[in-house]
Write a protein that holds these residues in place. Structure first.
Motif, PDB file in Angstrom:
ATOM      1  N   ASN A 196      19.483  30.129  33.132  1.00  0.00           N
ATOM      2  CA  ASN A 196      20.369  31.009  32.416  1.00  0.00           C
ATOM      3  C   ASN A 196      19.608  31.653  31.269  1.00  0.00           C
ATOM      4  O   ASN A 196      19.672  32.858  31.064  1.00  0.00           O
ATOM      5  CB  ASN A 196      21.528  30.168  31.883  1.00  0.00           C
ATOM      6  N   LYS A 228      24.419  11.796  34.335  1.00  0.00           N
ATOM      7  CA  LYS A 228      25.232  11.576  35.529  1.00  0.00           C
ATOM      8  C   LYS A 228      24.864  10.249  36.201  1.00  0.00           C
ATOM      9  O   LYS A 228      25.729   9.461  36.568  1.00  0.00           O
ATOM     10  CB  LYS A 228      25.009  12.728  36.498  1.00  0.00           C
ATOM     11  N   GLU A 273      30.519  15.822  32.213  1.00  0.00           N
ATOM     12  CA  GLU A 273      31.466  15.077  31.385  1.00  0.00           C
ATOM     13  C   GLU A 273      30.797  13.854  30.802  1.00  0.00           C
ATOM     14  O   GLU A 273      30.191  13.089  31.553  1.00  0.00           O
ATOM     15  CB  GLU A 273      32.661  14.666  32.237  1.00  0.00           C
ATOM     16  N   ASN A 302      31.160  16.820  27.793  1.00  0.00           N
ATOM     17  CA  ASN A 302      30.370  18.025  27.534  1.00  0.00           C
ATOM     18  C   ASN A 302      29.175  17.693  26.656  1.00  0.00           C
ATOM     19  O   ASN A 302      29.258  16.828  25.787  1.00  0.00           O
ATOM     20  CB  ASN A 302      31.220  19.073  26.827  1.00  0.00           C
ATOM     21  N   ALA A 312      19.460  20.597  31.781  1.00  0.00           N
ATOM     22  CA  ALA A 312      19.475  20.191  33.190  1.00  0.00           C
ATOM     23  C   ALA A 312      19.050  18.741  33.315  1.00  0.00           C
ATOM     24  O   ALA A 312      19.713  17.926  33.973  1.00  0.00           O
ATOM     25  CB  ALA A 312      18.554  21.094  34.010  1.00  0.00           C
ATOM     26  N   ALA A 349      21.599  16.428  31.901  1.00  0.00           N
ATOM     27  CA  ALA A 349      22.760  16.297  32.781  1.00  0.00           C
ATOM     28  C   ALA A 349      22.462  15.350  33.935  1.00  0.00           C
ATOM     29  O   ALA A 349      23.284  14.501  34.287  1.00  0.00           O
ATOM     30  CB  ALA A 349      23.163  17.671  33.300  1.00  0.00           C
ATOM     31  N   GLY A 350      21.282  15.506  34.526  1.00  0.00           N
ATOM     32  CA  GLY A 350      20.898  14.641  35.643  1.00  0.00           C
ATOM     33  C   GLY A 350      20.868  13.184  35.224  1.00  0.00           C
ATOM     34  O   GLY A 350      21.375  12.298  35.916  1.00  0.00           O
ATOM     35  N   PRO A 379      24.908  26.790  30.938  1.00  0.00           N
ATOM     36  CA  PRO A 379      26.304  26.637  31.364  1.00  0.00           C
ATOM     37  C   PRO A 379      26.617  25.229  31.847  1.00  0.00           C
ATOM     38  O   PRO A 379      27.725  24.725  31.714  1.00  0.00           O
ATOM     39  CB  PRO A 379      26.430  27.631  32.522  1.00  0.00           C
ATOM     40  N   ILE A 380      25.623  24.590  32.410  1.00  0.00           N
ATOM     41  CA  ILE A 380      25.789  23.253  32.924  1.00  0.00           C
ATOM     42  C   ILE A 380      26.255  22.298  31.839  1.00  0.00           C
ATOM     43  O   ILE A 380      26.952  21.332  32.102  1.00  0.00           O
ATOM     44  CB  ILE A 380      24.419  22.816  33.467  1.00  0.00           C
ATOM     45  N   GLN A 390      28.475  22.539  29.786  1.00  0.00           N
ATOM     46  CA  GLN A 390      29.925  22.463  29.643  1.00  0.00           C
ATOM     47  C   GLN A 390      30.618  21.987  30.909  1.00  0.00           C
ATOM     48  O   GLN A 390      31.835  21.876  30.954  1.00  0.00           O
ATOM     49  CB  GLN A 390      30.490  23.832  29.242  1.00  0.00           C
ATOM     50  N   LEU A 391      29.824  21.763  31.936  1.00  0.00           N
ATOM     51  CA  LEU A 391      30.427  21.318  33.194  1.00  0.00           C
ATOM     52  C   LEU A 391      30.385  19.811  33.332  1.00  0.00           C
ATOM     53  O   LEU A 391      31.180  19.213  34.034  1.00  0.00           O
ATOM     54  CB  LEU A 391      29.699  21.947  34.382  1.00  0.00           C
TER      55      LEU A 391
END
Lengths: 338, 338
Positions: free
Chosen positions: A74, A258, A286, A288, A251, A254-255, A280-281, A283-284
């Motif tokens: 992004n 998760k 959880e 955030n 990224a 997030a990985g 953007p990721i 905010q996707l």
DNA sequence: ATGAAAGCGCTAACAT
DNA sequence: ATGTTAGCGCTTTCAT
């Protein structure tokens, strides 16, 4: 299939090609009505400038070269949008290339762009680029070179960046404020300014709060999603787990997050998470993701403007060495422990 | 600062410029040792071809134009990587532009690229492009035009696509197999083939299973994350909620899923989710998103090859109308109700 | 196997 | 305000 040239327009109008050329270029010494006639005829005949003839003559290409690590973030595509806007407004074309984070590919790209005779080159460095030798043809020919985001501290370079150190410092400080005591840092290749600075900002915040830097808590990766998962696996095996992770991009954060969640780790209660970039990721996932936002579009516009102004002989880059843009910490659920 | 020309090489070597030109181009009628001497000298003197002179003479640019809706998706940048690889292997440059999903910007870009005299144009259409008039200069000048992914069914176009209808059909069928009875479809602008086809595949699967198509369950959006969230809000207010969502891309699906989850909806038990594109984000959200994978890189390579072969006079595009690439459904947690 | 020469379409210095 | 002219560096036909 024959192309219309200024000669065709000239003979239709019974004037000289030079007049047509000047008229089309809006040269002051051509009368307004002549200009109008020329432009009308050109339009009518479907004329388009032959840029090669023009380039050959003027030795300028009105083309900027761009080398970025990848296009698919992004951040990058936003920066490019900004660059493109200004460039096209000013009649410049863009040749965009990706280095795929490889110094070797970057070198090839630089050579290609050199041979394409771009008027200026805009670069965000690959993560493993050390030597800047592949840019020396540009230095030698005095082709302006401008780096953004991932830059190198070299003498003749102009760099547009954000204050990564400061932002990393703020982020880490914020986590400490949330009662994190063992903050892990997942960074990128530290020979790249952005990652070195983020690392240093992290260390600075720790030392200021009298928290020792534990080497076990410092990991260098390629910051991919996959690497995030690898790190998570490593953490799951640790006896003395971190209670916070400051990751150098979203990224990877997030990985990692998760995978930890999947294995029952509570975020942010057990481990808080902060990323970087405001992808953007962020905010996707959880919860955030707390992250650092910076204005890619504005950075692109600025870079492009600096370059083009310089090429047009204004506000020379030669006296500028570095421009630092504003950025901000965005606090979200992933670091709010209470 | 003076550039080395073939004249410089010629006079150093005491041969004619023509010989140097031929030698550099590997012309058969030049002796091997002459060629070697020429190449050596060229290297030694730091010669680089002046592409403008060459283009002016040959009336070719060795440049391909590319127009894509945006650069910032995993899919697009992967396709571009494929295009770029083949292009640079064959000595072609790329001018890449973004339309930002706007027909107007697409039009401007097309004109710019036309005026840059690209040898060929590669396009993935903006979502609101209806008229193809802005491409008519290319048709008229017989500049080859190639569309991929987001295409238009026009006579003289060559299209490279996947079978969106089939994949949407398979996906919907799979959801029905998971006992979904009320499947909602969130699609994009249906004047774009990809979204029309995905919609039709969805309808086909429903009708084949004797499930009536409920207009309340069909929503058209811009497929952004934000729109996904909007849809989620709408769903939360519905009395008769869907038990499955087939969304035309992963980002929108992820946004929607997240918002529903946040509001206590169980995924996939209460509502199953399928996306499209196999974006990295599909594996970051929880549960992982069922999606359709297609080979962006290969698509890019193919597109580029088709174009360049055509430009070189091989395997003419003129008799090809459409190439359909393989794709596959990837089933993940978001649709496994069991 | 190599050379001579013309010209691709435009621009800019120098006229007028 | 407009015209003349000489290239920019390369390719290619025709000649040798």
């Amino acid at each position: 299939m024959k192309e219309v040239t200024i000669y065709d327009i000239a003979s239709e109008l019974k004037v000289s090609p030079a007049t047509v050329s000047r008229g089309l270029k809006n040269h002051p010494s051509i009368s307004e009505k002549m200009k109008k006639k020329i432009r009308q005829k050109a339009e009518e005949m479907g004329y388009r400038t032959n840029t090669f003839a023009s380039n050959l003559r003027t030795k300028r290409t009105s083309t900027l070269g761009v080398i970025v690590p990848r296009l698919d973030s992004n951040f990058m595509s936003t920066v490019l949008a900004g660059i493109e806007k200004i460039a096209s407004e000013n009649g410049y074309n863009l040749i965009i290339t990706q280095s795929f984070e490889s110094a070797k590919k970057e070198k090839t790209n630089a050579l290609t762009l050199y041979n394409s005779r771009v008027d200026g080159l805009i670069v965000s460095l690959a993560s493993d680029t050390v030597s800047m030798d592949h840019f020396s043809p540009f230095f030698r020919k005095k082709i302006p070179l401008l780096f953004f985001d991932r830059v190198s501290d070299c003498m003749d370079c102009v760099n547009v960046v954000i204050d990564n150190l400061q932002m990393a410092y703020e982020t880490t400080n914020h986590m400490i404020g949330q009662r994190c005591k063992r903050i892990m840092h997942i960074g990128g290749n530290r020979n790249r300014n952005v990652y070195a600075d983020r690392f240093n900002g992290y260390k600075m915040a720790l030392s200021e709060n009298n928290i020792p830097v534990d080497p076990e808590l410092i990991i260098e990766t390629d910051l991919s999603i996959e690497s995030g998962i690898e790190v998570a696996k490593k953490i799951l095996k640790m006896k003395n787990k971190p209670d916070g992770l400051f990751v150098a991009n979203d990224a990877c954060a997030a990985g990692c997050m998760k995978h930890l969640k999947m294995n029952g780790v509570k975020i942010p209660e057990q481990i808080a998470f902060a990323g970087f970039n405001n992808d953007p990721i962020s905010q996707l996932v959880e919860p955030n993701l707390t992250t650092v936002n910076y204005q890619g579009y504005e950075m692109g516009e600025l870079v492009s403007k600096l370059m083009i102004n310089h090429l047009n002989g204004n506000s020379p880059l030669t006296i500028t060495n570095k421009v630092v843009l504003r950025a901000e910490l965005i606090v979200r659920g992933s670091t709010l422990k209470k």
